[in-house]
Motif scaffolding. Sequence first.
Motif, PDB file in Angstrom:
ATOM      1  N   THR A  83      14.234  30.272 -14.863  1.00 17.31           N
ATOM      2  CA  THR A  83      13.562  31.235 -15.422  1.00 17.31           C
ATOM      3  C   THR A  83      12.575  31.901 -14.762  1.00 17.31           C
ATOM      4  OG1 THR A  83      14.101  30.600 -17.697  1.00 17.31           O
ATOM      5  CG2 THR A  83      12.432  32.214 -17.436  1.00 17.31           C
ATOM      6  N   TYR A  84      11.499  30.897 -14.254  1.00 13.76           N
ATOM      7  CA  TYR A  84      10.592  31.369 -13.225  1.00 13.76           C
ATOM      8  C   TYR A  84      11.224  31.961 -11.785  1.00 13.76           C
ATOM      9  CZ  TYR A  84       7.780  28.489 -16.564  1.00 13.76           C
ATOM     10  OH  TYR A  84       7.462  27.747 -17.756  1.00 13.76           O
ATOM     11  N   GLN A  85      12.056  31.165 -11.491  1.00 12.67           N
ATOM     12  CA  GLN A  85      12.683  31.578 -10.324  1.00 12.67           C
ATOM     13  C   GLN A  85      13.556  32.835 -10.442  1.00 12.67           C
ATOM     14  OE1 GLN A  85      12.651  30.934  -7.371  1.00 12.67           O
ATOM     15  NE2 GLN A  85      14.630  31.840  -6.378  1.00 12.67           N
ATOM     16  N   HIS A  86      14.090  33.203 -11.571  1.00 10.51           N
ATOM     17  CA  HIS A  86      14.692  34.323 -11.913  1.00 10.51           C
ATOM     18  C   HIS A  86      13.845  35.550 -11.960  1.00 10.51           C
ATOM     19  CE1 HIS A  86      17.382  37.403 -13.619  1.00 10.51           C
ATOM     20  NE2 HIS A  86      16.668  37.480 -14.635  1.00 10.51           N
ATOM     21  N   CYS A  87      12.530  35.345 -12.640  1.00 12.18           N
ATOM     22  CA  CYS A  87      11.272  36.462 -12.659  1.00 12.18           C
ATOM     23  C   CYS A  87      11.109  36.761 -11.030  1.00 12.18           C
ATOM     24  CB  CYS A  87      10.334  36.048 -13.390  1.00 12.18           C
ATOM     25  SG  CYS A  87      10.752  35.572 -15.033  1.00 12.18           S
ATOM     26  N   ILE A  88      10.767  35.682 -10.250  1.00 18.25           N
ATOM     27  CA  ILE A  88      10.220  35.764  -8.832  1.00 18.25           C
ATOM     28  C   ILE A  88      11.284  36.589  -8.209  1.00 18.25           C
ATOM     29  CG2 ILE A  88       9.771  34.327  -6.782  1.00 18.25           C
ATOM     30  CD1 ILE A  88       8.657  32.293  -8.526  1.00 18.25           C
ATOM     31  N   GLU A  89      12.557  36.209  -8.253  1.00 18.77           N
ATOM     32  CA  GLU A  89      13.560  37.007  -7.245  1.00 18.77           C
ATOM     33  C   GLU A  89      13.576  38.577  -7.976  1.00 18.77           C
ATOM     34  OE1 GLU A  89      17.089  34.086  -5.990  1.00 18.77           O
ATOM     35  OE2 GLU A  89      17.009  34.764  -8.087  1.00 18.77           O
ATOM     36  N   SER A  90      13.704  38.562  -9.253  1.00 20.22           N
ATOM     37  CA  SER A  90      13.758  39.926  -9.882  1.00 20.22           C
ATOM     38  C   SER A  90      12.707  40.905  -9.316  1.00 20.22           C
ATOM     39  CB  SER A  90      13.836  40.003 -11.247  1.00 20.22           C
ATOM     40  OG  SER A  90      15.046  39.326 -11.696  1.00 20.22           O
ATOM     41  N   LEU A  91      11.334  40.440  -9.132  1.00 24.71           N
ATOM     42  CA  LEU A  91      10.303  41.298  -8.869  1.00 24.71           C
ATOM     43  C   LEU A  91      10.210  41.206  -7.198  1.00 24.71           C
ATOM     44  CD1 LEU A  91       7.812  39.698 -11.455  1.00 24.71           C
ATOM     45  CD2 LEU A  91       9.211  42.111 -11.568  1.00 24.71           C
ATOM     46  N   GLY A  92      11.072  40.520  -6.486  1.00 23.26           N
ATOM     47  CA  GLY A  92      10.944  40.490  -5.097  1.00 23.26           C
ATOM     48  C   GLY A  92       9.666  39.873  -4.369  1.00 23.26           C
ATOM     49  N   ILE A  93       9.253  38.993  -5.061  1.00 22.43           N
ATOM     50  CA  ILE A  93       7.923  38.055  -4.610  1.00 22.43           C
ATOM     51  C   ILE A  93       8.337  37.262  -3.673  1.00 22.43           C
ATOM     52  CG2 ILE A  93       6.350  36.653  -5.458  1.00 22.43           C
ATOM     53  CD1 ILE A  93       6.243  37.807  -8.220  1.00 22.43           C
ATOM     54  N   ASP A  94       7.616  37.222  -2.619  1.00 25.74           N
ATOM     55  CA  ASP A  94       7.795  36.366  -1.452  1.00 25.74           C
ATOM     56  C   ASP A  94       7.832  34.620  -1.974  1.00 25.74           C
ATOM     57  OD1 ASP A  94       7.671  34.509   0.705  1.00 25.74           O
ATOM     58  OD2 ASP A  94       6.196  35.841   2.059  1.00 25.74           O
ATOM     59  N   GLN A  95       9.035  34.099  -2.068  1.00 20.15           N
ATOM     60  CA  GLN A  95       9.283  32.925  -2.500  1.00 20.15           C
ATOM     61  C   GLN A  95       8.520  31.812  -1.791  1.00 20.15           C
ATOM     62  OE1 GLN A  95      13.292  31.664  -3.724  1.00 20.15           O
ATOM     63  NE2 GLN A  95      13.865  33.997  -3.821  1.00 20.15           N
ATOM     64  N   GLN A  96       8.498  31.908  -0.426  1.00 23.14           N
ATOM     65  CA  GLN A  96       7.874  30.884   0.413  1.00 23.14           C
ATOM     66  C   GLN A  96       6.264  30.789   0.288  1.00 23.14           C
ATOM     67  OE1 GLN A  96       9.165  28.778   2.785  1.00 23.14           O
ATOM     68  NE2 GLN A  96       7.346  28.100   3.683  1.00 23.14           N
ATOM     69  N   GLU A  97       5.778  31.902  -0.161  1.00 24.38           N
ATOM     70  CA  GLU A  97       4.432  32.242  -0.469  1.00 24.38           C
ATOM     71  C   GLU A  97       4.080  31.600  -1.780  1.00 24.38           C
ATOM     72  OE1 GLU A  97       0.514  33.398  -1.417  1.00 24.38           O
ATOM     73  OE2 GLU A  97       2.516  34.322  -2.279  1.00 24.38           O
ATOM     74  N   ILE A  98       4.691  32.179  -2.666  1.00 23.38           N
ATOM     75  CA  ILE A  98       4.432  31.814  -4.219  1.00 23.38           C
ATOM     76  C   ILE A  98       4.401  30.375  -4.546  1.00 23.38           C
ATOM     77  CG2 ILE A  98       6.415  32.333  -5.422  1.00 23.38           C
ATOM     78  CD1 ILE A  98       4.480  33.935  -7.427  1.00 23.38           C
ATOM     79  N   TYR A  99       5.911  29.676  -3.984  1.00 19.21           N
ATOM     80  CA  TYR A  99       6.019  28.313  -4.272  1.00 19.21           C
ATOM     81  C   TYR A  99       5.072  27.466  -3.595  1.00 19.21           C
ATOM     82  CZ  TYR A  99      10.155  29.169  -7.031  1.00 19.21           C
ATOM     83  OH  TYR A  99      11.103  29.271  -7.878  1.00 19.21           O
ATOM     84  N   ASN A 100       4.253  27.918  -2.386  1.00 22.27           N
ATOM     85  CA  ASN A 100       3.428  26.780  -1.765  1.00 22.27           C
ATOM     86  C   ASN A 100       2.057  27.223  -2.339  1.00 22.27           C
ATOM     87  OD1 ASN A 100       4.181  25.107   0.294  1.00 22.27           O
ATOM     88  ND2 ASN A 100       5.319  27.120   1.130  1.00 22.27           N
ATOM     89  N   ARG A 101       1.828  27.841  -3.102  1.00 17.23           N
ATOM     90  CA  ARG A 101       0.306  28.178  -3.588  1.00 17.23           C
ATOM     91  C   ARG A 101      -0.157  26.827  -4.347  1.00 17.23           C
ATOM     92  NH1 ARG A 101      -0.664  34.391  -6.146  1.00 17.23           N
ATOM     93  NH2 ARG A 101       0.519  35.372  -4.204  1.00 17.23           N
ATOM     94  N   TYR A 102       0.735  26.059  -4.985  1.00 20.72           N
ATOM     95  CA  TYR A 102      -0.007  24.878  -5.725  1.00 20.72           C
ATOM     96  C   TYR A 102      -0.360  23.909  -4.665  1.00 20.72           C
ATOM     97  CZ  TYR A 102       3.590  21.355  -4.834  1.00 20.72           C
ATOM     98  OH  TYR A 102       4.459  20.216  -4.087  1.00 20.72           O
TER      99      TYR A 102
END
Length: 381
Positions: free
Chosen positions: A162-181
């Motif tokens: 679900t979170y991945q679907h939201c991130i993809e739908s909004l066009g958020i940079d996956q490399q960046e957001i998944y590394n924030r933690y």
Amino acid sequence: MPMSLNFDDFEQPALQPVTPRPAPAAATPATPAAPLRGVTGNVTHPSMAAVRVQDKRIVNGQGDINQLAPFKYPWAWEFFLNANKNHWTPLEISMAQDVHDYQHKLSPAERHVFENVLAYLTTSDILAMRNIGLAVMEKMSAPELQIYQARQVYEEALHTWTYQHCIESLGIDQQEIYNRYRVVPEINAKIALANRRLERVMRSDFDLADRDNLHEFALSYMFFGGIFEGCWFYNGFTPIFALQRRGLMKGTAEQLQYIMRDEVLHCAFGIRVVRELLKEENLTLDPRAVQQLWEEAEAAESGYAGYILREPILGYSADLHRAQFRFIANRRARQIGLAEPFPGAENVLPWLDEQANLRKEKNFFETRVTEYQTGGALSWD
């Protein structure tokens, strides 16, 4: 349209002419095998003692882990049945308006809050999945407990999707957001605390016959059920619900409302198991260890609130987030049967419990029906 398959859909190979095979040579008579012990007709088998319900235990049980019934913990089976009434996928919820809101309506402060909540949640649900699948489930010795936890592992994976679907739908940079933690200390602190609680009890050689290990296991399970899912997740969705109350990011918020239905059960199940485990094993949690756990969790949540809400947004602030954590922590402690860790904490967000409940009707001709009566009636209390 959805693909529908049955056994007749698969391509069948063309039939080939069959060449007759020569008759086999006469076989040499074999020496008769020794009969097995126990009786089934003329063949004997080893016999096994019947399973007794009283032999079942949450951990260290002597019953047959492969024999579901009769139940010793019928409430665990009810959890499994109720969980299956809340079945959904993120594809059923439109994200079109969220795309517009994210690109054109959110302020920089609101976008900062939204992105970092997603960054935390994406990692947390994978960690929760590992906790149940690797640290808890295999140590349960009653199958009715394991079966609900198997469903819980699936649900944590669904939440991650679900979170991945939201991130993809909004066009958020996956490399960046998944590394924030990994690169944002305030997010990493919460994950690091959870990993510390998970590390030792995840080991397959962690002997629960040892009373000290059993105490650590109960404390760890209390952390994941009562704090990680019961407080951090509950509090973690709140900034998105604050946006939803103002008509923003409603698709994402609805996704989180479905997730919260699952988390209601996860939290309640974890608390029920801890209470039963303490009673069954005549075990008392060390009050100092429990208080330290609450304080560590509160410190991590406070730092996280200060980061994601470094600028308050309309209707929500870091101080409100911290205060609500303390109030919910007291609620969870009471449910477990422990002393309140933060006496006097007040409910500063009275709208949250109602906001967290998904109570709405959908047009059958516009979307798949995903509203279930049992799931809709669940409560964190």
